[in-house]
Design an enzyme around this catalytic site. Structure first.
Site, PDB file in Angstrom:
ATOM      1  N   GLU A 107      -3.563  57.103 -18.953  1.00 36.02           N
ATOM      2  CA  GLU A 107      -3.799  57.748 -17.412  1.00 36.02           C
ATOM      3  C   GLU A 107      -5.176  58.258 -17.148  1.00 36.02           C
ATOM      4  OE1 GLU A 107      -0.610  60.385 -16.379  1.00 36.02           O
ATOM      5  OE2 GLU A 107       0.807  59.043 -16.466  1.00 36.02           O
TER       6      GLU A 107
ATOM      7  N   GLU B 218       5.279  53.990 -19.237  1.00 39.50           N
ATOM      8  CA  GLU B 218       5.922  55.156 -18.884  1.00 39.50           C
ATOM      9  C   GLU B 218       6.802  54.893 -17.667  1.00 39.50           C
ATOM     10  OE1 GLU B 218       3.741  58.826 -18.966  1.00 39.50           O
ATOM     11  OE2 GLU B 218       2.452  58.168 -20.592  1.00 39.50           O
TER      12      GLU B 218
HETATM   13  O1  AHR Z   1       5.641  61.663 -19.973  1.00 38.88           O
HETATM   14  C1  AHR Z   1       4.865  62.918 -19.627  1.00 38.88           C
HETATM   15  C2  AHR Z   1       3.655  62.482 -18.954  1.00 38.88           C
HETATM   16  O2  AHR Z   1       3.609  61.929 -18.008  1.00 38.88           O
HETATM   17  C3  AHR Z   1       2.702  61.837 -20.150  1.00 38.88           C
HETATM   18  O3  AHR Z   1       2.089  62.728 -20.860  1.00 38.88           O
HETATM   19  C4  AHR Z   1       1.504  61.399 -19.085  1.00 38.88           C
HETATM   20  O4  AHR Z   1       0.904  60.332 -19.478  1.00 38.88           O
HETATM   21  C5  AHR Z   1       2.280  61.346 -17.726  1.00 38.88           C
HETATM   22  O5  AHR Z   1       1.634  61.811 -16.561  1.00 38.88           O
END
Ligand code: AHR
Length: 529
Positions: free
Chosen positions: A203, A326
């Site tokens: 991110e 994710e």
């Molecule tokens: O999964 C929780 C968080 O969500 C992670 O650390 C991040 O990459 C995303 O914003």
């Protein structure tokens, strides 16, 4: 079929409007027709689509996986036995670690050597708790081997240097007697580890550095240049990708760095309200929130379609993978728990979210070759919840288990004219389906009825094969927000499903409300019929 619907009405009203119009159009509400194109097999469903994510966050690594060698909780070398056994039973093709946002503050050198001497740091992202680094590279790699998962290591761009990143990879993979290989051996690991995937930052548009895509594209090219590993153990190189619908990020990265990457990621979380300040509850939600959540998760279809289109422009051969590394639901934390720990319950609605997303990933298997649900234990849409020595399997775990036959099978296109509800800019079909043929030639079907009130009849024609006798499982419950608890851990679990018939050359399946059905052929279909 889609019906638009004025804003301000509830999802339930949207459904009623749809059903009325559909039955007027059709004369009566008959079965929904599905055609499975066994004559047009698509891409192989990479088992890595069933990957998971484990960040140093809340009670995931510490308690959820690692209890330490002196724990009273039954464990093997510090890894709790109950969780390990459940994950082995499930099969975890790939495990991403150490973050997440945590990755861009992680210093790998602090997580090696005698545990008692490892530095204690503040976990600034997640609850401000002390991270004692007792779970580091050796513990992660050992755990990945224990559960049979490929290792996906996420490197630090935000606060780390190219040298630190390059040396971490050398430490893990070096064969000879370089100082880093010797250090690894001194710390207990003789043979290099296999590092199948390595990501350059996380991110980077947000917690990983708040960068612009142009800046990160250059940084990516810079860092990745120094990621070297022996022949045969070179990781797939992953560029930190977009935030959900942020298409310009993918455009710039693909334009500037395609030839330096093997994959680009994308992250997308499902929030019932779509708002970060009040996301919505994990349980005790309304039917309106049920539909809003499923509609927001269906947005994944648009996300992978649109990012894939951009990728097709720069990479028509589809060499570069789109990794959704994710995804999952993100609710308000359970009352009374640390807001930084992201602990939430997991209901039948999460099972639906999992099934809907897996069906989407299957359909895009030509480009989507890895995904990692967030996260493995005790965090967000977890597979497993623990409470000290107790453990339970969530409805999401059961969906992943039911879908096992799809791993490594060839995806078969599904033509499905299911009712779709439209509300504002959100659309959601009331049924989703996926089909695949495995290496033995057996067909598998995943059928999801999203409607929490009405059963649905499906008439499935299989072009290119004769329909065959099926056996399978169903996951459903009386309540939309049914959960497993530590006192009653088996309230939501799969049971045998007997609702199929073969008639007039088609499969007829009756699916109860809010249910997920996975069916497999008992014997192989005759192809070419
Ligand atoms: O999964 C929780 C968080 O969500 C992670 O650390 C991040 O990459 C995303 O914003």
């Amino acid at each position: 079929m889609k019906l638009s619907h004025p804003l301000g009405h509830s999802w339930r009203q949207a459904l009623a409007v749809y059903l009325l119009a559909a039955s007027m159009a059709a004369g009566a509400a008959g079965p929904i027709d599905i055609t499975v194109r066994a004559d047009k097999p698509g891409a192989t469903i990479d088992p890595a689509i069933y990957g998971q994510f484990a960040e140093h966050l809340g009670r995931l690594v510490y308690e959820g996986i690692w209890v330490g060698e002196n724990s009273q909780i039954p464990h093997t070398r510090g890894y709790r036995d109950d969780v390990t056994a459940a994950l082995k039973e499930l099969g975890v093709p790939v495990l991403r670690w150490p973050g997440g946002c945590f990755a861009d503050e992680y210093n790998w050198r602090e997580g090696i050597g005698p545990r008692a001497q490892r530095p204690r740091k503040v976990n600034t992202h997640w609850g401000g708790v002390v991270e004692d680094n007792s779970f580091g590279t050796h513990e992660f790699m050992d755990f990945a081997e224990l559960i049979g998962a490929d290792a996906y290591v996420n490197g630090n761009v935000g606060t780390g240097t190219p040298r630190e990143m390059a040396e971490w990879l050398e430490y893990m993979t070096a064969e000879g007697d370089s100082s880093l290989a010797q250090l690894r051996r001194k710390n207990g690991r003789d043979q290099p580890w296999k590092v199948k995937y390595f990501a350059v930052g996380n991110e980077t548009w947000g917690c990983g550095g708040n960068m612009r895509p142009e800046y990160y594209a250059d940084l990516y090219r810079h860092y990745v240049t120094f990621l070297k590993a022996p022949e045969g153990n070179k990781p797939l190189r992953i560029a930190s990708g977009a935030n959900g619908s942020g298409l310009p990020w993918t455009e710039v990265l693909m334009r500037e760095a395609t030839r330096h990457m093997d994959a680009i990621s994308v992250h997308y979380y499902t929030l019932p309200t779509g708002k970060w300040d009040v996301k919505g509850k994990a349980t005790k939600f309304t039917e309106d929130e049920w539909w809003a959540t499923l509609a927001r998760t269906w947005r994944m279809e648009w996300i992978v379609t649109e990012h894939s289109k951009i990728m097709d422009k720069y990479d028509p051969e589809k060499r570069v993978g789109l990794y959704v590394d994710e995804w999952g639901t993100w609710y308000d934390v359970e009352p009374g728990t640390n807001p930084g720990f992201l602990y939430q319950q997991n209901s039948l609605r999460d099972a639906m979210v999992a099934a809907i997303n897996l069906n989407i990933f299957h359909a895009h298997a030509d480009r989507v070759r890895m995904t990692n649900i967030a996260q493995m234990v005790n965090v967000l849409q977890a597979m497993i919840l623990t409470d000290k020595e107790k453990m339970l399997l969530t409805p999401t775990y059961h969906v992943f288990h039911m879908y096992k036959p799809f791993r490594g099978a060839r995806q078969l296109p599904v033509e499905l004219a299911a009712p779709a509800l439209v509300r504002g800019d959100l659309t959601v079909p009331t049924v989703t389906a996926s089909a695949a043929r495995d290496a033995q030639g057996r067909l598998h079907y995943a059928l999801v009825n999203l409607d929490p009130r009405s059963a649905v009849s499906l008439r499935i024609k299989v072009s290119g094969a004769t329909p065959n006798r099926l056996s399978g499982k169903i996951l459903t419950a009386d309540a939309m927000d049914a959960i497993n608890t530590f006192e009653k851990p088996d309230q939501v679990k799969p049971t045998a499903f007997n609702g199929t018939r073969i008639r007039d050359g088609a499969l007829h399946v009756e699916i109860p409300p809010k249910a997920i059905v996975v069916l497999s052929e008992v014997v192989r279909s005759e192809v070419g019929k």
